[in-house]
Design a protein around this motif. Structure first.
Motif, PDB file in Angstrom:
ATOM      1  N   ILE A 124     -22.362  30.710  54.247  1.00 32.00           N
ATOM      2  CA  ILE A 124     -22.737  29.712  53.238  1.00 32.00           C
ATOM      3  C   ILE A 124     -21.531  29.180  52.495  1.00 32.00           C
ATOM      4  O   ILE A 124     -20.694  29.957  52.014  1.00 32.00           O
ATOM      5  CB  ILE A 124     -23.617  30.339  52.116  1.00 32.00           C
ATOM      6  N   ARG A 125     -21.445  27.865  52.363  1.00 33.68           N
ATOM      7  CA  ARG A 125     -20.547  27.259  51.375  1.00 33.68           C
ATOM      8  C   ARG A 125     -21.423  26.456  50.432  1.00 33.68           C
ATOM      9  O   ARG A 125     -22.283  25.668  50.876  1.00 33.68           O
ATOM     10  CB  ARG A 125     -19.522  26.346  52.031  1.00 33.68           C
ATOM     11  N   HIS A 126     -21.195  26.617  49.140  1.00 33.60           N
ATOM     12  CA  HIS A 126     -22.029  25.922  48.164  1.00 33.60           C
ATOM     13  C   HIS A 126     -21.217  25.617  46.921  1.00 33.60           C
ATOM     14  O   HIS A 126     -20.300  26.356  46.575  1.00 33.60           O
ATOM     15  CB  HIS A 126     -23.247  26.783  47.802  1.00 33.60           C
ATOM     16  N   SER A 192     -10.469  27.171  40.632  1.00 34.72           N
ATOM     17  CA  SER A 192     -10.176  27.661  41.979  1.00 34.72           C
ATOM     18  C   SER A 192     -10.792  29.009  42.323  1.00 34.72           C
ATOM     19  O   SER A 192     -10.427  30.046  41.801  1.00 34.72           O
ATOM     20  CB  SER A 192      -8.661  27.743  42.173  1.00 34.72           C
ATOM     21  N   ARG A 193     -11.697  28.975  43.309  1.00 31.51           N
ATOM     22  CA  ARG A 193     -12.245  30.229  43.848  1.00 31.51           C
ATOM     23  C   ARG A 193     -11.187  30.959  44.682  1.00 31.51           C
ATOM     24  O   ARG A 193     -11.230  32.171  44.830  1.00 31.51           O
ATOM     25  CB  ARG A 193     -13.475  29.923  44.698  1.00 31.51           C
ATOM     26  N   VAL A 194     -10.252  30.166  45.233  1.00 34.37           N
ATOM     27  CA  VAL A 194      -9.175  30.783  46.018  1.00 34.37           C
ATOM     28  C   VAL A 194      -8.304  31.652  45.106  1.00 34.37           C
ATOM     29  O   VAL A 194      -7.908  32.763  45.465  1.00 34.37           O
ATOM     30  CB  VAL A 194      -8.315  29.692  46.713  1.00 34.37           C
ATOM     31  N   LEU A 246      -1.789  25.667  44.717  1.00 38.46           N
ATOM     32  CA  LEU A 246      -3.184  25.234  44.826  1.00 38.46           C
ATOM     33  C   LEU A 246      -3.314  23.768  44.470  1.00 38.46           C
ATOM     34  O   LEU A 246      -2.577  23.261  43.626  1.00 38.46           O
ATOM     35  CB  LEU A 246      -4.069  26.048  43.870  1.00 38.46           C
ATOM     36  N   ARG A 247      -4.285  23.140  45.065  1.00 40.78           N
ATOM     37  CA  ARG A 247      -4.590  21.732  44.823  1.00 40.78           C
ATOM     38  C   ARG A 247      -5.341  21.561  43.498  1.00 40.78           C
ATOM     39  O   ARG A 247      -5.990  22.493  43.020  1.00 40.78           O
ATOM     40  CB  ARG A 247      -5.459  21.334  46.012  1.00 40.78           C
ATOM     41  N   LEU A 248      -5.243  20.353  42.938  1.00 34.72           N
ATOM     42  CA  LEU A 248      -6.077  20.007  41.775  1.00 34.72           C
ATOM     43  C   LEU A 248      -7.490  19.758  42.307  1.00 34.72           C
ATOM     44  O   LEU A 248      -7.686  18.912  43.184  1.00 34.72           O
ATOM     45  CB  LEU A 248      -5.557  18.725  41.109  1.00 34.72           C
ATOM     46  N   GLN A 249      -8.467  20.498  41.798  1.00 30.55           N
ATOM     47  CA  GLN A 249      -9.838  20.381  42.331  1.00 30.55           C
ATOM     48  C   GLN A 249     -10.572  19.283  41.559  1.00 30.55           C
ATOM     49  O   GLN A 249     -11.486  19.568  40.774  1.00 30.55           O
ATOM     50  CB  GLN A 249     -10.550  21.710  42.172  1.00 30.55           C
ATOM     51  N   THR A 250     -10.177  18.044  41.825  1.00 24.29           N
ATOM     52  CA  THR A 250     -10.719  16.924  41.044  1.00 24.29           C
ATOM     53  C   THR A 250     -12.239  16.813  41.146  1.00 24.29           C
ATOM     54  O   THR A 250     -12.902  16.364  40.219  1.00 24.29           O
ATOM     55  CB  THR A 250     -10.074  15.593  41.486  1.00 24.29           C
ATOM     56  N   PRO A 287      -3.595  27.123  50.547  1.00 22.30           N
ATOM     57  CA  PRO A 287      -4.823  27.287  51.336  1.00 22.30           C
ATOM     58  C   PRO A 287      -5.276  26.000  52.027  1.00 22.30           C
ATOM     59  O   PRO A 287      -6.143  26.043  52.917  1.00 22.30           O
ATOM     60  CB  PRO A 287      -5.861  27.692  50.282  1.00 22.30           C
ATOM     61  N   GLY A 288      -4.709  24.844  51.629  1.00 20.90           N
ATOM     62  CA  GLY A 288      -5.176  23.571  52.130  1.00 20.90           C
ATOM     63  C   GLY A 288      -6.538  23.224  51.530  1.00 20.90           C
ATOM     64  O   GLY A 288      -7.243  24.126  51.087  1.00 20.90           O
ATOM     65  N   PRO A 289      -6.875  21.957  51.477  1.00 18.57           N
ATOM     66  CA  PRO A 289      -6.049  20.821  51.885  1.00 18.57           C
ATOM     67  C   PRO A 289      -4.927  20.554  50.880  1.00 18.57           C
ATOM     68  O   PRO A 289      -5.131  20.717  49.685  1.00 18.57           O
ATOM     69  CB  PRO A 289      -7.048  19.650  51.910  1.00 18.57           C
TER      70      PRO A 289
END
Ligand code: ASP
Length: 338
Positions: A124-126, A192-194, A246-250, A287-289
């Motif tokens: 699952i991804r949610h 970030s969950r990562v 880590l990326r900015l999770q806009t 972790p990408g993207p």
């Protein structure tokens, strides 16, 4: 090649304990260090298999795996799909855009519907934190969390640990104990969950973890996790052995968290010049993207000797094969697991 226990793994978990007693993989928070090492050890055989021209094992032949993705994904979805197929399972992908979720079905009804089709594992991804656990509570098969909101992304942290272990081994270390390593995670820690899964996993492996973000993107009270929170990137990089960007999770931001991408890059972008603050041979991860030119510059991301970003992707398939194998052992009646 064996899918059960390698001698090294067997010697690592306490006598009388099951190597992996969990039905589901919902988060790193549920795992003990020896369970993490067991997963990493088990993944090694799949790293080897994935480097052969014929990449097939029939361990999961006859089993059905549903990848239910309610959020976009490239790496994770593909990697779970490839992992399931390489193990011989029938893999079915469900994308939220094409599902009844768009017609107003509740998550619990979706879970009951998926369960009625008798899958042997559900991935699952949610977008909501806790969604994986909610589904796990409603179904009869193992559930694997492929990222739930801001909560956890356990297979990402496991693949990161495996990629790091490989790099450390290349440098002559056993790679089994991260004690003595300082690891800086920099970026949008808040969303970030990562970051969360990695903090838990890297600490369980013995590392000291620093987190770095602008004040608006740093969760309050994060120090209870035992990390060192910093806002000054140069200070956070000082003598770091590993730098994870880590990326900015806009997509998770409501409102303005940073003045502009340009300003963010100026303060928190990993450039070649900035990397010089870290240890001389510091390892670079993401972790990408990636958003090149925002949180990381291309000349750093593409450094052959220091960046292990591509290896992270490679290790992702092996880790997901290990997780699918281990979590379906009871269903398959594997001796000692049924
Ligand atoms: N791919 C990772 C995730 O799903 C990281 C990211 O999207 O930035 O959380």
């Amino acid at each position: 090649m064996t899918s059960t226990q390698s001698p090294t793994a067997q010697s690592r978990f306490p006598a009388g304990r099951l190597a992996f007693p969990h039905r589901d993989l919902t988060g790193i928070g549920q795992l003990e260090r020896h369970e993490i090492l067991y997963l990493l050890d088990q993944a090694e055989q799949w790293v080897e298999l994935n480097r052969q021209s014929t990449k097939h094992a029939d361990l999961l032949a006859g089993l059905t795996i549903i990848n239910a993705f309610f959020e976009n994904s490239t790496r994770t979805l593909l990697s779970f799909e490839i992992a399931g197929k390489r193990l011989g399972a029938d893999v079915v992908n469900m994308h939220a855009a094409q599902s009844s979720v768009k017609k107003g079905e509740t998550l619990i009804d979706t879970a009951i519907t998926l369960n009625a089709m008798r899958p042997d594992a559900i991935v699952i991804r949610h977008g909501s934190s806790g969604a994986t656990q909610l589904i796990a509570d409603k179904v009869d098969c193992p559930v694997l969390n492929a990222g739930d909101g801001q909560h956890e992304h356990p297979t990402q942290a496991l693949l990161d640990a495996l990629a790091l272990r490989h790099k450390l081994r290349e440098r002559g270390d056993s790679g089994d104990d991260f004690t003595g390593l300082t690891i800086t995670i920099c970026g949008d820690i808040l969303h970030s969950r990562v970051a969360r899964s990695n903090i838990l996993c890297l600490q369980a492996m013995g590392a000291s973890v620093r987190v770095c973000a602008p004040p608006a993107l740093m969760p309050s009270g994060i120090d209870v996790l035992g990390v060192e929170p910093l806002h000054d990137f140069d200070a956070a990089l000082r003598n770091a052995d590993v730098v994870m960007m880590l990326r900015l999770q806009t997509e998770r931001m409501e409102g303005q968290f940073i003045p502009s991408a340009r300003e963010y890059h100026h303060l928190y972008g990993l450039t070649n010049a900035r990397l010089a603050f870290a240890a001389g041979d510091a390892i670079v991860m993401h972790p990408g993207p990636m958003n090149r030119g925002v949180e990381i510059d291309s000349d750093v991301a593409d450094m052959l000797d220091r960046s292990i970003i591509t290896q992270q992707v490679e290790m992702g398939v092996a880790i997901r094969m290990a997780c699918l194998d281990i979590l379906t052992r009871r269903v398959r009646g594997v001796e000692g697991w049924a």
